[in-house]
Design an enzyme around this catalytic site. Structure first.
Site, PDB file in Angstrom:
ATOM      1  NE  ARG A   1      -1.785 -37.087 -19.883  1.00 40.66           N
ATOM      2  CZ  ARG A   1      -2.130 -36.960 -18.613  1.00 40.66           C
ATOM      3  NH1 ARG A   1      -1.819 -37.880 -17.718  1.00 40.66           N
ATOM      4  NH2 ARG A   1      -2.789 -35.901 -18.211  1.00 40.66           N
TER       5      ARG A   1
ATOM      6  CE  LYS B   1      -2.064 -33.008 -16.605  1.00 39.82           C
ATOM      7  NZ  LYS B   1      -2.576 -33.305 -15.243  1.00 39.82           N
TER       8      LYS B   1
ATOM      9  CD  GLU C   1      -3.075 -33.707 -20.843  1.00 39.73           C
ATOM     10  OE1 GLU C   1      -2.180 -34.450 -21.298  1.00 39.73           O
ATOM     11  OE2 GLU C   1      -3.638 -33.913 -19.748  1.00 39.73           O
TER      12      GLU C   1
ATOM     13  NE  ARG D   1       2.374 -31.941  -9.268  1.00 41.71           N
ATOM     14  CZ  ARG D   1       1.083 -32.112  -9.050  1.00 41.71           C
ATOM     15  NH1 ARG D   1       0.613 -32.085  -7.810  1.00 41.71           N
ATOM     16  NH2 ARG D   1       0.245 -32.308 -10.045  1.00 41.71           N
TER      17      ARG D   1
ATOM     18  CG  ASN E   1      -5.070 -42.526 -14.027  1.00 41.71           C
ATOM     19  OD1 ASN E   1      -3.854 -42.375 -14.180  1.00 41.71           O
ATOM     20  ND2 ASN E   1      -5.806 -41.687 -13.315  1.00 41.71           N
TER      21      ASN E   1
ATOM     22  CE  LYS F   1      -1.316 -40.352 -14.588  1.00 40.99           C
ATOM     23  NZ  LYS F   1      -2.551 -39.907 -13.900  1.00 40.99           N
TER      24      LYS F   1
ATOM     25  CD  GLU G   1      -1.534 -37.922 -10.723  1.00 40.81           C
ATOM     26  OE1 GLU G   1      -2.379 -38.348 -11.508  1.00 40.81           O
ATOM     27  OE2 GLU G   1      -1.589 -36.806 -10.186  1.00 40.81           O
TER      28      GLU G   1
ATOM     29  CD  GLU H   1      -8.656 -32.630 -11.550  1.00 40.09           C
ATOM     30  OE1 GLU H   1      -8.258 -32.775 -12.723  1.00 40.09           O
ATOM     31  OE2 GLU H   1      -8.099 -33.157 -10.578  1.00 40.09           O
TER      32      GLU H   1
ATOM     33  CG  HIS I   1      -2.682 -28.287  -6.122  1.00 39.41           C
ATOM     34  ND1 HIS I   1      -3.289 -29.144  -5.242  1.00 39.41           N
ATOM     35  CD2 HIS I   1      -2.356 -29.038  -7.197  1.00 39.41           C
ATOM     36  CE1 HIS I   1      -3.321 -30.357  -5.753  1.00 39.41           C
ATOM     37  NE2 HIS I   1      -2.774 -30.325  -6.953  1.00 39.41           N
TER      38      HIS I   1
ATOM     39  CG  ASP J   1      -3.169 -31.437 -12.180  1.00 40.18           C
ATOM     40  OD1 ASP J   1      -3.407 -31.506 -13.387  1.00 40.18           O
ATOM     41  OD2 ASP J   1      -3.633 -32.217 -11.340  1.00 40.18           O
TER      42      ASP J   1
HETATM   43  O1  GCW Z   1      -5.383 -33.486 -12.811  1.00 41.88           O
HETATM   44  C1  GCW Z   1      -4.923 -34.672 -12.249  1.00 41.88           C
HETATM   45  C2  GCW Z   1      -6.147 -35.417 -11.880  1.00 41.88           C
HETATM   46  C3  GCW Z   1      -6.084 -36.899 -12.104  1.00 41.88           C
HETATM   47  C4  GCW Z   1      -5.512 -37.159 -13.471  1.00 41.88           C
HETATM   48  C5  GCW Z   1      -4.114 -36.576 -13.537  1.00 41.88           C
HETATM   49  C6  GCW Z   1      -3.509 -36.711 -14.913  1.00 41.88           C
HETATM   50  C7  GCW Z   1      -6.113 -38.874 -15.007  1.00 41.88           C
HETATM   51  O2  GCW Z   1      -6.457 -35.117 -10.546  1.00 41.88           O
HETATM   52  O3  GCW Z   1      -7.381 -37.404 -11.973  1.00 41.88           O
HETATM   53  O4  GCW Z   1      -5.513 -38.516 -13.810  1.00 41.88           O
HETATM   54  O5  GCW Z   1      -4.133 -35.213 -13.246  1.00 41.88           O
HETATM   55  O6  GCW Z   1      -3.571 -35.737 -15.652  1.00 41.88           O
HETATM   56  O7  GCW Z   1      -2.983 -37.755 -15.246  1.00 41.88           O
END
Ligand code: GCW
Length: 716
Positions: free
Chosen positions: A338, A374, A401, A350, A224, A301, A305, A407, A535, A379
């Protein structure tokens, strides 16, 4: 009397054995503690001095050898450039005049591999640590030191190793004000304000730690992204870090904010097909390379988001990525783009969105682009099936990734060794193009000769004295490096290595520790998201349970979107009759995941919606099984506490006490997860708990009322 006491205290401090001296964890797995006398005696005959060249990386390697010897044997190795004697450790490339005549088989080791061999030079018994490039020698030195740290014989050595992936990078989600997104280990270790004037010695220790496990790159800034890091005065700061890391074979990379041409360049657009925009980026990249000649490249990225991206101009991800790639290519830089995208306007599952957007772009990216995917399609959950993009873009280099920072697995306090989770993802068989095409294999096989390969890990590093927020989270940094070096490596031997290096060589200590580590991630799965749930964490900070949350603006932000529990049953139907996310996998995989009879139970509710009475493999109804898993998870944490108590006195007191207290926090939070989840799901299922399983301590309203607005690491 007072004098006597003082004397006693002095005596105590002198007599304190080294094994119980206070350690903070700062030394990571490079502690180089004094060896037992018999090993000192044995090694002392085999290593007397070393010879080496005086290039920066070789000096770094030699300094590490010295540090290791001083710590483990109690003396410095003497550097003798020319005199050769028994017990010499010879460091150098194949071109070194001492090494060249040996005709070592270095060719197949590539630029970063190494060879450690017992050899005879001028009639003297020596150990040669050789490579094609200096960085390989450095890696070899760390391996050699590890042999000593783990008490391996040093005679008759013949070891060679080389990384299977080219780009092995950490991703720091670090903001320029030192806030770390999803960071649970304090502030960013990049003290931007004092750079470039002051280079914290910690940067060198960071580089040593990374080099010791083969990490060769670091993305300094958050995905970000903030365009300011691309300003000239910031590039000077970045250069200072790059200069520190260079001897350790570590390149720096930055995140590029897609809209930087507008924000910094004053342009009216960031459209990747606009010639002015492309020219702006080209000039910016040229400027960066003037400051940092071996700059690694960018990580981006985009259109995810809220981040800007090519879709803002109706351009594809490939068009966006290629613009950067073209600017970087003349300098040998790579562009990591990404695949973590999902869109507010898109009502589709999603799980399917990244594949839907990227798969059709296969073959459309420039050669120096890596698409960074990822491990799973949602996520970084405690458990996810592998991402369907792996194997689906045979003409595009894909890199993995992983998220090292926890988290979704209990932040820094929960003991959760992620090696097992990553092994599960890496060993998953994609069946693309055929059976046996594991994710690990795909990652390690260039899409064409010479093409890039790679793995990224979202760092768990911060300003805490122990680097990672907890002693055990260091293991995840360590395991990431080892798996990036060799994606086919296994979690257990990595855990064993780490435990030995970090906690000492006593099997009575490492045995229980490895056992704790190997079961730890499954425990988290059990008490947070059993049977393929995912999640369910509270909103924003993701700290603690929130399975009841249903009022967020976007459907896929709400936990209820993921578990779909109602009076009749639970789970997300992603089969052909549901969202058909299974259709994105190879037919063999889809047939397994999509079939209620064949789906591995660990993914049951990920792919299927089943009635509460559905019989699981145990013969129990899914409702009962769910409760049993929650309790199993809590019990596993209690078992870890008991294991750890058994290690009291065998481990230095400060680290021991820290882990004990963290396990107590984990125990309490596991109970919280279990109780809150059961209270919620019971309010939906209206079913009684199976016999012998206690009701939650409080009612659902109590758990819903828990608010933790200051939980760390939230995105800003
Ligand atoms: O896992 C989520 C997180 C965000 C993160 C996003 C991403 C950096 O909650 O904080 O942002 O993924 O991977 O871009």
């Amino acid at each position: 009397m007072r004098r006597f006491l003082a004397f006693l205290l002095l005596l105590l401090s002198v007599a304190l054995p080294s094994a119980v001296r206070a350690e903070t964890g700062y030394d990571l797995w490079l502690r180089y503690q004094p060896l037992e006398q018999q090993w000192k005696d044995r090694y002392a005959r085999q290593v007397t001095h070393f010879t080496a060249a005086s290039r920066p990386t070789i000096i770094a390697a030699a300094n590490e050898l010295r540090r290791g010897f001083e710590g483990m044997l109690g003396y410095d190795l003497v550097w003798r450039e020319t005199v050769m004697g028994d017990g010499a450790v010879v460091l150098g490339t194949g071109k070194s005049p001492l090494i060249a005549p040996l005709g070592l088989p270095l060719a197949q080791l590539g630029p970063e591999g190494y060879l450690i061999r017992s050899a005879t030079i001028d009639g003297k018994r020596v150990t040669v640590i050789a490579a094609n490039q200096d960085v390989g020698v450095l890696y070899g030195v760390f391996r050699f030191l590890k042999l000593m740290q783990t008490r391996q014989p040093l005679d008759n050595l013949d070891i060679s190793d080389a990384p299977k992936l080219k780009v092995r990078v950490l991703n720091h989600w670090d903001n320029l004000d030192r806030y770390v997104e999803r960071g649970y280990a304090g502030q960013s270790i990049w003290d931007w304000q004092k750079l470039p004037g002051y280079k914290d010695p910690r940067y060198t220790d960071y580089a040593r730690a990374n080099a010791s496990i083969g990490i060769n790159g670091t993305v300094l800034t958050n995905v970000n992204a903030n365009a300011d890091v691309l300003r000239p005065e910031w590039l000077e700061k970045v250069k200072a870090l790059a200069d520190t890391f260079r001897p350790y074979g570590i390149k720096v990379y930055l995140t590029a904010r897609f809209s930087a041409p507008i924000e910094l360049g004053g342009l009216r657009t960031a459209d990747p097909l606009d010639p002015q925009v492309a020219a702006w980026w080209k000039a910016k990249v040229d400027e960066i390379y003037r400051v940092i000649p071996d700059f690694g490249g960018f990580l981006v990225k985009a259109n995810s988001e809220g981040q800007p991206g090519p879709a803002d101009y109706k351009r594809s991800h490939a068009e966006g990525a290629n613009m950067f790639a073209d600017a970087l290519a003349p300098h040998g830089g790579v562009l990591m783009w990404r695949a973590f995208v999902y869109a507010a306007e898109n009502p589709d599952d999603r799980h399917k969105q990244a594949y839907a957007e990227f798969q059709p772009l296969d073959g459309k990216f420039r050669d120096n682009v890596l698409v960074q995917v990822k491990n799973g399609a949602i996520d970084f959950q405690p458990r996810e099936p592998f991402h369907p993009l792996f194997g689906s873009m045979p003409r595009t280099p894909l890199m993995m990734e992983f998220q090292i920072t926890k988290e979704y697995l209990g932040f820094a306090t929960h003991l959760a060794y992620l090696g097992t989770m990553w092994e599960e993802a890496l060993q998953a068989d994609t069946f693309r193009p055929a059976k046996g095409s594991t994710v690990a294999k795909l990652l390690a096989t260039p899409v064409e000769p010479g093409a890039a390969t790679g793995m990224a890990g979202v760092a768990n590093i911060g300003s805490d004295i122990n680097w990672s927020g907890s002693q055990f989270d260091q293991a995840n940094w360590y395991a990431f490096g080892r798996l990036a070096w060799d994606p086919d490596a296994r979690a257990e031997p990595i855990a064993r290595d780490w435990a030995t290096l970090t906690w000492g060589n006593d099997p009575a200590v490492t045995g229980p520790i490895v056992q704790m580590m190997m079961g730890s991630r499954e425990a988290v799965v059990d008490y947070m998201t059993p049977l393929g749930l995912g999640h369910l964490m509270a909103t924003g900070h993701h700290y603690g349970p929130g399975p009841w949350i249903s009022d967020l603006a976007r459907p896929e932000w709400n936990p209820v979107y993921y578990h779909k529990a109602d009076a009749r049953g639970i789970g997300f139907d992603r089969t052909a009759t549901g969202t058909n996310a299974v259709g994105q996998y190879a037919p063999q995989v889809a047939a397994q995941f999509g079939d209620l009879k064949r789906v591995p139970e660990k993914f049951l509710l990920w792919f299927h919606h089943v009635p509460w009475t559905y019989r699981t493999a145990s013969g129990r109804a899914v409702w009962d099984e769910l409760i049993i898993r929650y309790d199993r998870g809590v019990a596993a944490v209690q078992a870890m506490q008991a294991d750890w108590d058994g290690l009291k006195g065998k481990i230095d007191p400060r680290r021991w006490a820290e882990v004990r207290d963290f396990l107590a926090i984990q125990r309490g939070e596991a109970q919280w997860w279990r109780d809150a989840s059961i209270a919620y799901f019971q309010s939906v299922s209206k079913r009684p708990l199976p016999a012998g399983h206690a009701a939650p301590a409080h009612d659902l309203e109590y758990y819903k009322a828990i608010k933790t607005p200051y939980a760390p690491g939230n995105g800003k």
